[in-house]
Design an enzyme around this catalytic site. Structure first.
Site, PDB file in Angstrom:
ATOM      1  N   GLU A 273     -22.016  13.064  -4.371  1.00 24.84           N
ATOM      2  CA  GLU A 273     -21.926  13.308  -2.927  1.00 24.84           C
ATOM      3  C   GLU A 273     -23.244  13.916  -2.498  1.00 24.84           C
ATOM      4  OE1 GLU A 273     -19.168  12.814  -0.923  1.00 24.84           O
ATOM      5  OE2 GLU A 273     -18.238  11.848  -2.629  1.00 24.84           O
ATOM      6  N   CYS A 307     -23.603  18.550   5.132  1.00 20.79           N
ATOM      7  CA  CYS A 307     -23.958  17.150   4.856  1.00 20.79           C
ATOM      8  C   CYS A 307     -23.576  16.253   6.025  1.00 20.79           C
ATOM      9  CB  CYS A 307     -23.298  16.694   3.567  1.00 20.79           C
ATOM     10  SG  CYS A 307     -21.518  16.930   3.601  1.00 20.79           S
TER      11      CYS A 307
HETATM   12  P1  NAP Z   1     -29.247  20.744  -5.077  1.00 19.01           P
HETATM   13  O1  NAP Z   1     -30.452  21.572  -5.048  1.00 19.01           O
HETATM   14  O2  NAP Z   1     -29.382  19.304  -5.422  1.00 19.01           O
HETATM   15  O3  NAP Z   1     -28.234  21.472  -6.086  1.00 19.01           O
HETATM   16  C1  NAP Z   1     -26.923  21.002  -6.271  1.00 19.01           C
HETATM   17  C2  NAP Z   1     -26.439  21.443  -7.631  1.00 19.01           C
HETATM   18  O4  NAP Z   1     -27.158  20.730  -8.643  1.00 19.01           O
HETATM   19  C3  NAP Z   1     -26.668  22.935  -7.918  1.00 19.01           C
HETATM   20  O5  NAP Z   1     -25.590  23.441  -8.645  1.00 19.01           O
HETATM   21  C4  NAP Z   1     -27.924  22.891  -8.767  1.00 19.01           C
HETATM   22  O6  NAP Z   1     -28.080  24.049  -9.588  1.00 19.01           O
HETATM   23  C5  NAP Z   1     -27.653  21.663  -9.599  1.00 19.01           C
HETATM   24  N1  NAP Z   1     -28.830  21.098 -10.271  1.00 19.01           N
HETATM   25  C6  NAP Z   1     -30.136  21.272  -9.987  1.00 19.01           C
HETATM   26  N2  NAP Z   1     -30.899  20.575 -10.865  1.00 19.01           N
HETATM   27  C7  NAP Z   1     -30.053  19.960 -11.715  1.00 19.01           C
HETATM   28  C8  NAP Z   1     -30.228  19.105 -12.837  1.00 19.01           C
HETATM   29  N3  NAP Z   1     -31.428  18.737 -13.279  1.00 19.01           N
HETATM   30  N4  NAP Z   1     -29.133  18.636 -13.480  1.00 19.01           N
HETATM   31  C9  NAP Z   1     -27.894  18.993 -13.079  1.00 19.01           C
HETATM   32  N5  NAP Z   1     -27.666  19.812 -12.008  1.00 19.01           N
HETATM   33  C10 NAP Z   1     -28.736  20.286 -11.346  1.00 19.01           C
HETATM   34  O7  NAP Z   1     -28.478  20.762  -3.675  1.00 19.01           O
HETATM   35  P2  NAP Z   1     -28.139  22.043  -2.791  1.00 19.01           P
HETATM   36  O8  NAP Z   1     -29.410  22.495  -2.168  1.00 19.01           O
HETATM   37  O9  NAP Z   1     -27.331  23.001  -3.566  1.00 19.01           O
HETATM   38  O10 NAP Z   1     -27.179  21.419  -1.672  1.00 19.01           O
HETATM   39  C11 NAP Z   1     -27.639  20.838  -0.504  1.00 19.01           C
HETATM   40  C12 NAP Z   1     -27.540  19.331  -0.582  1.00 19.01           C
HETATM   41  O11 NAP Z   1     -26.197  18.968  -0.832  1.00 19.01           O
HETATM   42  C13 NAP Z   1     -27.912  18.626   0.708  1.00 19.01           C
HETATM   43  O12 NAP Z   1     -28.717  17.514   0.432  1.00 19.01           O
HETATM   44  C14 NAP Z   1     -26.573  18.186   1.269  1.00 19.01           C
HETATM   45  O13 NAP Z   1     -26.622  17.069   2.112  1.00 19.01           O
HETATM   46  C15 NAP Z   1     -25.825  17.899   0.017  1.00 19.01           C
HETATM   47  N6  NAP Z   1     -24.377  17.936   0.254  1.00 19.01           N
HETATM   48  C16 NAP Z   1     -23.709  16.751   0.285  1.00 19.01           C
HETATM   49  C17 NAP Z   1     -22.353  16.718   0.554  1.00 19.01           C
HETATM   50  C18 NAP Z   1     -21.604  15.413   0.578  1.00 19.01           C
HETATM   51  O14 NAP Z   1     -20.373  15.451   0.608  1.00 19.01           O
HETATM   52  N7  NAP Z   1     -22.257  14.272   0.562  1.00 19.01           N
HETATM   53  C19 NAP Z   1     -21.668  17.916   0.785  1.00 19.01           C
HETATM   54  C20 NAP Z   1     -22.377  19.113   0.759  1.00 19.01           C
HETATM   55  C21 NAP Z   1     -23.741  19.108   0.475  1.00 19.01           C
HETATM   56  P3  NAP Z   1     -29.098  25.235  -9.142  1.00 19.01           P
HETATM   57  O15 NAP Z   1     -28.582  25.748  -7.839  1.00 19.01           O
HETATM   58  O16 NAP Z   1     -28.972  26.198 -10.259  1.00 19.01           O
HETATM   59  O17 NAP Z   1     -30.450  24.615  -9.033  1.00 19.01           O
END
Ligand code: NAP
Length: 522
Positions: A273, A307
């Site tokens: 997502e 999102c």
């Molecule tokens: P993110 O930086 O991609 O992080 C998401 C998760 O992935 C965190 O737990 C992060 O851990 C982890 N992560 C980072 N690097 C990783 C790796 N190499 N392997 C596995 N996991 C890893 O996203 P965010 O800033 O938390 O969230 C914002 C984003 O989420 C936005 O783009 C938003 O649109 C999207 N979102 C989408 C939806 C949907 O339903 N489509 C809903 C809500 C949010 P760390 O925090 O420890 O780095």
């Protein structure tokens, strides 16, 4: 003084914001591995800062690869037992966790405000959402069905069973830190999977709180595990792990793409997502007040960090000037600051604030007109180090600009006038993302034209979001694959096993095998 998270929330109650500048308590949390609350195997901790005032909030464990292995081993060991008890029995734990969350909701609301910077109304709304989701998933226990399909003769049948995958890894973001964790744990557990949660390093405490409620509800040891630590340090190891069968991740597209590459080593099933860039279209015949209310929600809810946030505003040229004037006037009335008394809180961290400042500056440098906002608000000494940004409206008119193409994820929106329906559709569809979209019109012709041709997983017509538990939250293009919610979302957590049965008891005739070969057999 180190305090456990829930004691902290209880202690602070509704007044904690006033306690922040002085006499501040520091939270500390542990990870859950095989039913034990443990420190990182290397005894290393990470700091979490409050987005409200930029001060340290607490410490969480920097989990290691060894911790990841232990958590995944625990989940794998407990899978057999858990998958055998039946969905009705498993749903009781989800109902119980829901009850515990409901009766302690004040703690969770405070935590969401403190750790995420949510304003009070939106913290309450997120908790309502968690309760609703758990109710929805638990109720589904009696609806998990399979199929019996006719085989190649009347005495043959194919039984198609829905079976759990095994170990599910749930990687969650910070923007709805309670909702996202609950939305992954509940369907995974209900369908008989065991789970390792890896929450965002920006909101580990909320994840811990939710996981604790499942533990208090009696979920057996090893069935649910929690590992914290930087995704950049342990994420690849989790995703590539040979014992992981399904990865459900919500986050940015770049992280999702990285996960997809790494998951290929093990062919783990993926639910991704990812990012969004919702177009918000207001046609000339729209109910303007409803459109405006929905736009204020869609843009400034959660400080634009959702999102499904409206990121691009297309307004029919006949009403553009009037609509934008009203949009600016209404936005001016939004109060930014103290989460207990304001309409909009801070951004999640310093990086998010700096990225927003950078995007707005470059838009201004390239000639776009800031109609409102465009800077950090003046909030006085108490909040001067918080990550606040003014709600910002920009007249841009360049579809190719980053404001119209990149996910901004902050309270900033770019607007342009439109006229022709086909051209508006192609502007709306011109995005690498495909999650939410919005349309306001009183014309059935326009409504059906857009519903037929919009290339997004969700179109909200004459209403705001967000998605419902019984809707399938899914996105097209770089928003990812799979989805959450509804029966389709639950079915993401099971795979089909096919059992072919012949029950006539007669000797088999196999067309390509000569019966002569078997003449010596009675
Ligand atoms: P993110 O930086 O991609 O992080 C998401 C998760 O992935 C965190 O737990 C992060 O851990 C982890 N992560 C980072 N690097 C990783 C790796 N190499 N392997 C596995 N996991 C890893 O996203 P965010 O800033 O938390 O969230 C914002 C984003 O989420 C936005 O783009 C938003 O649109 C999207 N979102 C989408 C939806 C949907 O339903 N489509 C809903 C809500 C949010 P760390 O925090 O420890 O780095």
């Amino acid at each position: 003084m180190a305090q456990t998270m829930w004691q902290f929330a209880k202690y602070l109650g509704n007044l904690f914001i006033d306690c922040l500048p002085s006499n501040r308590l520091i939270m500390e949390m542990k990870m859950l591995i095989k039913g034990e609350w443990v420190e990182s195997s290397e005894r290393v901790k990470m700091k979490k800062f409050s987005p409200v005032d930029g001060k340290i909030l607490g410490y969480f464990q920097a989990g290691t690869k060894e911790d990841v292995d232990d958590a995944i081993d625990a989940a794998e060991e407990s899978f057999g037992r858990w998958s055998e008890i039946g969905s009705l029995e498993r749903s009781k734990y989800i109902y119980k966790a829901k009850e515990l969350i409901e009766s302690n909701r004040n703690e969770l609301e405070n935590l969401l405000i403190l750790e995420n910077g949510k304003v009070v109304k939106q913290a309450k709304e997120e908790v309502d959402g968690v309760i609703d989701q758990l109710q929805y998933y638990a109720e589904f226990a009696r609806k998990i069905t399979g199929d019996i399909v006719e085989g190649s003769s009347s005495s043959r049948k194919i039984f198609q069973y829905k079976v759990p995958y095994g170990v599910v890894v749930a990687i969650t973001p910070w923007n709805f830190p309670a909702g996202m964790v609950a939305r992954k744990i509940a369907p995974a557990l209900l369908t008989g999977n065991t789970v390792v949660v890896k929450p965002s390093s920006d909101t580990p405490f909320t994840a811990e709180w939710i996981v604790r409620k499942f533990v208090e509800a009696g979920v057996p040891s090893g069935v649910l595990n929690l590992v914290t630590g930087k995704g950049g340090d342990i994420g690849d190891h989790i995703v590539e792990h040979k014992k992981v069968s399904l990865i459900t991740m919500t986050g940015s597209t770049s992280t999702g793409q990285n996960i997809m590459k790494n998951a290929s080593s093990n062919m783990a099933k993926l639910i991704l997502e990812l990012g969004g860039k919702a177009p918000f279209i207001v046609w000339k015949d729209a109910n303007i007040k409803n459109a405006m209310k929905s736009l204020i929600w869609a843009k400034f809810w959660n400080s634009g960090q959702s999102c499904v946030a409206a990121e691009r505003l297309y307004v029919h040229e006949d009403i553009y000037n009037d609509f934008i004037e009203k949009f600016v006037a209404v936005t001016k009335g939004l109060k930014v600051g103290d989460p207990y008394t304001s309409d909009m809180g801070p951004l999640i961290n310093k990086n998010a604030l700096q990225a927003t400042e950078g995007v707005v500056k470059s838009a201004m440098d390239s000639g776009s007109k800031v109609l409102y906002g465009g800077k950090k608000p003046e909030l006085g000494e108490k909040y001067q180090n918080g990550y606040f940004y003014e709600p910002t409206i920009i007249d841009d008119r360049n579809q190719k600009s980053p404001l119209f193409q990149e996910e901004i994820f902050s309270p900033v929106i770019a607007a342009m006038p439109v006229s022709d329906p086909d051209e508006t559709l192609s502007l709306a569809n011109d995005s690498k993302y495909g999650l939410a979209s919005y349309l306001f019109t009183e014309s059935p012709e326009i409504m059906f034209k857009f519903s037929d041709s919009i290339k997004f997983g969700e179109l909200y017509v004459n209403m705001p979001g967000p998605e419902a538990s019984q809707g399938y939250h899914t996105g097209f293009r770089l928003t990812g694959q799979g989805g959450e919610g509804s029966k389709y979302g639950i079915e993401e957590y099971v795979k089909l096993k096919n059992i072919y049965v012949e029950y006539s008891g007669k000797e088999l005739t196999i067309p390509t095998i000569d019966d002569e070969l078997f003449k010596y057999m009675s």
